[in-house]
Design an enzyme around this catalytic site. Sequence first.
Site, short mmCIF file in Angstrom:
data_model
loop_
_atom_site.label_atom_id
_atom_site.label_comp_id
_atom_site.label_asym_id
_atom_site.label_seq_id
_atom_site.Cartn_x
_atom_site.Cartn_y
_atom_site.Cartn_z
N GLY A 121 59.44 49.12 0.76
CA GLY A 121 60.60 49.33 0.19
C GLY A 121 61.50 50.60 -0.03
O GLY A 121 62.28 51.42 0.53
N ARG A 167 48.61 49.42 -7.70
CA ARG A 167 49.81 49.87 -8.35
C ARG A 167 48.79 50.13 -9.80
O ARG A 167 49.73 51.01 -11.13
CB ARG A 167 50.51 48.78 -8.35
CG ARG A 167 51.54 48.92 -6.82
CD ARG A 167 52.53 47.69 -6.44
NE ARG A 167 53.12 47.81 -5.80
CZ ARG A 167 54.55 47.37 -5.28
NH1 ARG A 167 53.64 46.03 -5.74
NH2 ARG A 167 54.92 47.45 -4.13
N GLY A 171 54.26 49.23 2.91
CA GLY A 171 52.93 47.81 2.91
C GLY A 171 52.05 48.51 3.85
O GLY A 171 50.86 48.65 3.42
N LYS A 227 59.66 45.18 13.71
CA LYS A 227 61.30 44.98 14.47
C LYS A 227 61.57 46.42 14.53
O LYS A 227 61.52 47.46 13.42
CB LYS A 227 62.11 43.56 13.72
CG LYS A 227 61.41 42.19 14.03
CD LYS A 227 62.31 41.84 12.76
CE LYS A 227 61.34 40.29 13.36
NZ LYS A 227 61.95 38.92 12.69
#
Length: 421
Positions: free
Chosen positions: A402, A36, A379, A223
């Site tokens: 996200g 980053r 991620g 999930k």
Amino acid sequence: MALKTIKNIDFKGKSVIMRVDFNVPMKDGVVQDDTRITAALPTIKYLLDKGTKTLTLASHLGDPAKDAAKAKEKAEKSGAKFDEAAFIKGKCRMQPVAEYLAKKLGKTVVFAGEDGCFGKKAFIESQPAGSVIMLENTRFHKEETAKDAESRDKLAKELSGYGEIFVNDAFGTAHRDHASTASVAKFVKTSAAGFLMEKEVEYLEPIVTNPVKPLAAIIGGAKVSSKIAVLGSLLKNSKTLIIGGGMAFTFLKAQGHSIGKSLVEDDQLDVAKKILSDAQAIGCEIILPLDHVGAESFDAAAKGVPVDGVDVPANLMGMDVGPKTIKKYESALSGAKTIVWNGPVGVFEFDNFAKGTEALAKIIAARTAAGVITVVGGGDSVAAVNKFGLAGKMSHVSTGGGASLELLEGKKLPGIEVCKA
């Protein structure tokens, strides 16, 4: 989406407040992964080259209060002593990040002090022209993440005093409506997107609105519940939708297959059935695993057991996809002109179960070389392509987990909205 970018702004002699995403993994005050930081360098160097008076950088680094509370609880359970001050210094302070950035820039980065982000205007204005200043972790202030706008505005107004122009290059936090990511734009005359933000939007936004077709989407991870919105969004434009990872077993169970001890969300079976039905109705092919690599336990040392078929034996759990599935991936992706990938197709963190995700990454890299637009977001997907040394062979690897997921869901992101032209 038309963004106001830094390319059409005169920065000479101007002070700039820039939101960066330097939320990097730290260990004992040492940066463990500089992805980053490196991603923000082009914007930082451009602003310096264009003659900014001062460039003040703001970022969060973890969540000090929550992270310390978790670490304390863990230490108490094990009977170990917990030094909160040492923990904060090693994990959440921006000074080590400022020192690391200085090495990458080849230029001094002045740290504004551990006493927070308030009251720094005189300090910033006292610095020589061309200075780079790093503020302390914005999340030391409750105002940064406050739910009410009035509280956020208190910090936002303070930050706006540090720059005539606000530049947002923190795509990783663009989905957060925080003081330093969005509210600050209300108190400056000019707000613009940095190069990283611009590139992220350039690659991710068209996948939802107007992709180069045929589009193939790959959604993995544990999930279904965390990926419902993105599945629904991508389904509309995709010719092919590959579903892998732990979430695939909820879909397989919904189809009536045996899944053994594999991860499953029984409360999402109806959701899975609806997605399968919707895909069939619009002519989108959903690809689920045809075979597996199983294990008797979820353990890095567990021995992989080949499962030559869709059904998983009662004593095993699915940990990776098998060779038939990999071959299917290759044929399914061969005709795509755009590929978007979010989530691994196996437990790639364990070397014994990384083959499927690695093979998929190599297939996508080969399609990139053939001229296909390939976008990796999320991620775990990013961690996978980095692990296999293939990040540089993709068209774009997103820096936001996200944020990229929410953009692919079709949501409006506060940190992007404030940079619109």
